[in-house]
Write an enzyme that holds these catalytic residues in place. Sequence first.
Site, mmCIF file in Angstrom:
data_model
loop_
_atom_site.group_PDB
_atom_site.id
_atom_site.type_symbol
_atom_site.label_atom_id
_atom_site.label_comp_id
_atom_site.label_asym_id
_atom_site.label_seq_id
_atom_site.Cartn_x
_atom_site.Cartn_y
_atom_site.Cartn_z
ATOM 1 N N ARG A 66 57.723 -25.021 29.276
ATOM 2 C CA ARG A 66 57.106 -26.108 30.051
ATOM 3 C C ARG A 66 55.865 -26.632 29.323
ATOM 4 N NH1 ARG A 66 53.460 -25.001 33.553
ATOM 5 N NH2 ARG A 66 54.496 -23.198 34.455
ATOM 6 N N TYR B 94 58.722 -53.378 37.495
ATOM 7 C CA TYR B 94 59.950 -52.663 37.891
ATOM 8 C C TYR B 94 59.796 -52.128 39.319
ATOM 9 C CZ TYR B 94 63.126 -48.676 38.082
ATOM 10 O OH TYR B 94 64.065 -47.751 38.479
ATOM 11 N N ASP C 114 54.126 -51.192 29.983
ATOM 12 C CA ASP C 114 55.492 -50.659 30.038
ATOM 13 C C ASP C 114 56.320 -51.480 29.049
ATOM 14 O OD1 ASP C 114 58.159 -50.116 30.605
ATOM 15 O OD2 ASP C 114 57.764 -49.715 32.724
HETATM 16 C C1 LIG Z 1 60.832 -51.376 32.892
HETATM 17 C C2 LIG Z 1 61.166 -50.017 33.435
HETATM 18 N N1 LIG Z 1 60.213 -49.086 33.543
HETATM 19 C C3 LIG Z 1 60.468 -47.868 34.038
HETATM 20 C C4 LIG Z 1 61.727 -47.519 34.471
HETATM 21 C C5 LIG Z 1 61.968 -46.149 35.045
HETATM 22 O O1 LIG Z 1 62.623 -45.333 34.124
HETATM 23 P P1 LIG Z 1 63.525 -44.090 34.550
HETATM 24 O O2 LIG Z 1 64.703 -44.609 35.280
HETATM 25 O O3 LIG Z 1 63.824 -43.424 33.243
HETATM 26 O O4 LIG Z 1 62.666 -43.218 35.431
HETATM 27 C C6 LIG Z 1 62.752 -48.442 34.379
HETATM 28 C C7 LIG Z 1 64.106 -48.102 34.864
HETATM 29 O O5 LIG Z 1 64.969 -48.940 34.990
HETATM 30 C C8 LIG Z 1 62.476 -49.730 33.847
HETATM 31 O O6 LIG Z 1 63.415 -50.684 33.740
#
Ligand SMILES: Cc1ncc(COP(=O)(O)O)c(C=O)c1O
Length: 371
Positions: free
Chosen positions: A47, A99, A171
């Site tokens: 971990r 998202y 992101d």
């Molecule tokens: C832009 C974006 N950020 C974060 C995520 C979340 O990722 P995860 O599904 O791997 O938790 C997604 C998932 O679709 C995404 O499209």
Amino acid sequence: MKIETIAVHAGRGADASTGAVSAPIHLSTTFERGAEGDYPQGYVYSRSNNPNRTALEGALAAIEGGEAAAAFSSGLAATAAVFQALRPGDHVVLSGDTYHGTAKLVGELLAPWGLAVDVVDMAMPDEVKRAIRDETKLVWVETPSNPQLKITDIAAIAKIGRDAGALCACDNTWAPLIQRPLELGADLVVHSTTKYFGGHSDVTGGAVIAKSADAFFERVRTIQTTAGAVPSPFDCWLVHRGIQTLPWRMRAHCANAERIADFLAAHSAVEIVNYPSLTSHRGHEIAARQMSAFGGMLSFGVRGGREAAMRVAARVKVFTRATSLGGVESLIEHRASIPGEDPRTPQNLLRLSIGLENADDLLADLAQALG
Ligand SMILES: Cc1ncc(COP(=O)(O)O)c(C=O)c1O
């Protein structure tokens, strides 16, 4: 070295004990201590750390041009770690088009925990400026946005954050390599490595990459190892393997997507195409400045509303009707009918993740589906 070379070699080298060129997967959860009670190889317990994770994190940092990276078991675990590294009472400015999972995480878990949040349209930098307060510690950018491909000017927003003493996190899940947030002024990059990094729709993962390995990143690291949302050794191995072909895959995703955007933009059954290569796109100029290619994701509105869009999605044969993105196979999705999706998502909108099939076959499939 150039990015293709970094992608192939970062975090790698022939295995010291066997000479294996492809890295072994270290499933061991625990590591032997020396006679003095020390840890001669630096590993204690999986971990806290694991050789496959160390290798992956080195590659992630190299790919984004950061000083340090932390790998997580999902994109949302990575996202959560950044927000949890703040303190209750801190204020966050969040992109209104983020998202939906991120919006839910912040709204349902982190706001009750004590984060103050303002949601703004990041395409309007003045809105970000107006939302800044003394307690603002983080500005969260996501561009291109999901599912409407809105474009945020990363450099402009990062500067607003910096002037206010706040960090800027981006992101970058939709645009690895073709958009370099750390070079544009962001402090942190977050990825769902489930998408382009893994690249084959067979591994769930996430990453936080930091411009500098500072005290804030150390808090992210502490959350990773203490809250424990870590990826398995095999998951690390898969994402690390995906990185080796990422530059070449991104080129092909982008080239295919541009052709499909042009085709859809000229089709009489299509009302609107959201793809930043198109000069009609509101964010085209900024995208052309801050991206080296326009990505593998696009969305379009079908004339005739929800029923017409559902019919198109029902008729495709090469595209698969499924959520997610960034894999070798092309996906089509009616976003508005996904549980939890933003209610502002148009009912006639279909989102495409353009894969690595021959673009001619994808065009023919869409042509027959559109009728
Ligand atoms: C832009 C974006 N950020 C974060 C995520 C979340 O990722 P995860 O599904 O791997 O938790 C997604 C998932 O679709 C995404 O499209």
